[in-house]
Write a protein that holds these residues in place. Structure first.
Motif, PDB file in Angstrom:
ATOM      1  N   THR A 129      17.421  -0.151  11.822  1.00 12.96           N
ATOM      2  CA  THR A 129      16.433   0.526  12.848  1.00 12.96           C
ATOM      3  C   THR A 129      15.136  -0.376  13.243  1.00 12.96           C
ATOM      4  OG1 THR A 129      15.184   1.836  11.223  1.00 12.96           O
ATOM      5  CG2 THR A 129      17.311   2.599  12.179  1.00 12.96           C
ATOM      6  N   GLN A 130      15.106  -1.538  12.292  1.00 14.17           N
ATOM      7  CA  GLN A 130      13.726  -2.442  12.182  1.00 14.17           C
ATOM      8  C   GLN A 130      12.552  -1.487  11.911  1.00 14.17           C
ATOM      9  OE1 GLN A 130      13.536  -5.421  15.169  1.00 14.17           O
ATOM     10  NE2 GLN A 130      15.664  -5.936  15.248  1.00 14.17           N
ATOM     11  N   ALA A 131      12.587  -0.627  11.246  1.00 16.58           N
ATOM     12  CA  ALA A 131      11.382   0.340  10.741  1.00 16.58           C
ATOM     13  C   ALA A 131      10.868  -0.656   9.501  1.00 16.58           C
ATOM     14  CB  ALA A 131      11.842   1.752  10.581  1.00 16.58           C
ATOM     15  N   LEU A 132       9.482  -0.704   9.503  1.00 10.92           N
ATOM     16  CA  LEU A 132       8.726  -1.319   8.638  1.00 10.92           C
ATOM     17  C   LEU A 132       7.958  -0.430   7.967  1.00 10.92           C
ATOM     18  CD1 LEU A 132       8.158  -3.760   6.672  1.00 10.92           C
ATOM     19  CD2 LEU A 132       7.003  -4.678   8.664  1.00 10.92           C
ATOM     20  N   THR A 133       7.698  -0.189   6.769  1.00 11.09           N
ATOM     21  CA  THR A 133       6.564   0.553   6.319  1.00 11.09           C
ATOM     22  C   THR A 133       5.998  -0.212   5.266  1.00 11.09           C
ATOM     23  OG1 THR A 133       7.935   2.742   6.447  1.00 11.09           O
ATOM     24  CG2 THR A 133       6.015   2.675   5.062  1.00 11.09           C
ATOM     25  N   LEU A 134       4.444  -0.375   5.370  1.00 15.05           N
ATOM     26  CA  LEU A 134       3.689  -1.199   4.329  1.00 15.05           C
ATOM     27  C   LEU A 134       2.757  -0.059   3.632  1.00 15.05           C
ATOM     28  CD1 LEU A 134       2.891  -4.116   6.617  1.00 15.05           C
ATOM     29  CD2 LEU A 134       4.609  -3.873   4.913  1.00 15.05           C
ATOM     30  N   ASN A 135       2.685  -0.507   2.372  1.00 12.55           N
ATOM     31  CA  ASN A 135       2.036   0.411   1.403  1.00 12.55           C
ATOM     32  C   ASN A 135       0.857  -0.255   0.683  1.00 12.55           C
ATOM     33  OD1 ASN A 135       3.416   3.164   1.985  1.00 12.55           O
ATOM     34  ND2 ASN A 135       5.107   2.095   1.215  1.00 12.55           N
TER      35      ASN A 135
END
Length: 177
Positions: free
Chosen positions: A97-103
């Motif tokens: 999905t090309q979803a990126l989550t940066l934490n």
């Protein structure tokens, strides 16, 4: 009699080899590969680069299309192929999905506009090129500084929306003598 009793015990021993089914859900959590000093590039339907991610450690789980990264540095591209830079302590990329989550200490930089956004968690949809955070954010474009509880950024429009408890410092323009 002792031999017969030993044979029965071996046959009844629960520690012996046993047939068991493979737990597919547990298998879906197993990494397919881990890479050191890796770079991953995702392309859109037109073949243009959507995003690029560089990390010292990348672990990919193919069954879930999830890639976990340590100290990621992402380059995000808008529809005009302008570059936006994002960093954080850790991240997760869904390659389907090309979803990126940066934490953790997430930062989004707009080099051409000269602003930076800092937050604890930054989400990015690589298909719609929309970034958002539901955690407190700090938006800076020196000497201006703004804080809010929530933020949305649309890369294609260079538009930022700050929501809830928005406060800021906007020093007046100074004139040169």
């Amino acid at each position: 009699m002792v031999v017969a009793l030993g044979g029965v015990l071996v046959w009844l021993d629960p520690r012996g080899p046993q047939e068991s089914e493979i737990d597919q859900e547990a298998r879906a959590q197993e990494p397919g590969h881990a890479l050191e000093n890796a770079e991953i590039t995702l392309f859109g339907e037109s073949g243009a680069i959507q995003q690029s991610l560089v990390a010292p450690r990348l672990v990919h789980t193919p069954q879930t299309a999830i890639t976990d990264v340590t100290s990621p540095r992402a380059t995000l591209f808008d529809s005009e192929q302008r570059e936006w830079l994002a960093t954080s302590n850790t991240g997760t990329l869904n390659t389907d999905t090309q979803a990126l989550t940066l934490n953790g200490s997430a930062r989004l930089l707009a080099p051409e506009e000269g602003w930076q956004l800092d937050t604890e968690q930054l989400n990015y949809d690589g298909v719609t090129r929309h970034a958002w955070s539901d955690t407190p954010v700090l938006l800076q474009q020196p000497p201006q500084r703004m804080e809010a509880s929530r933020m949305d950024v649309w890369l294609d429009d260079s538009q930022v929306r700050l929501t809830n408890n928005v406060r800021g410092v906007h020093p007046p323009a100074t004139r040169s003598p």
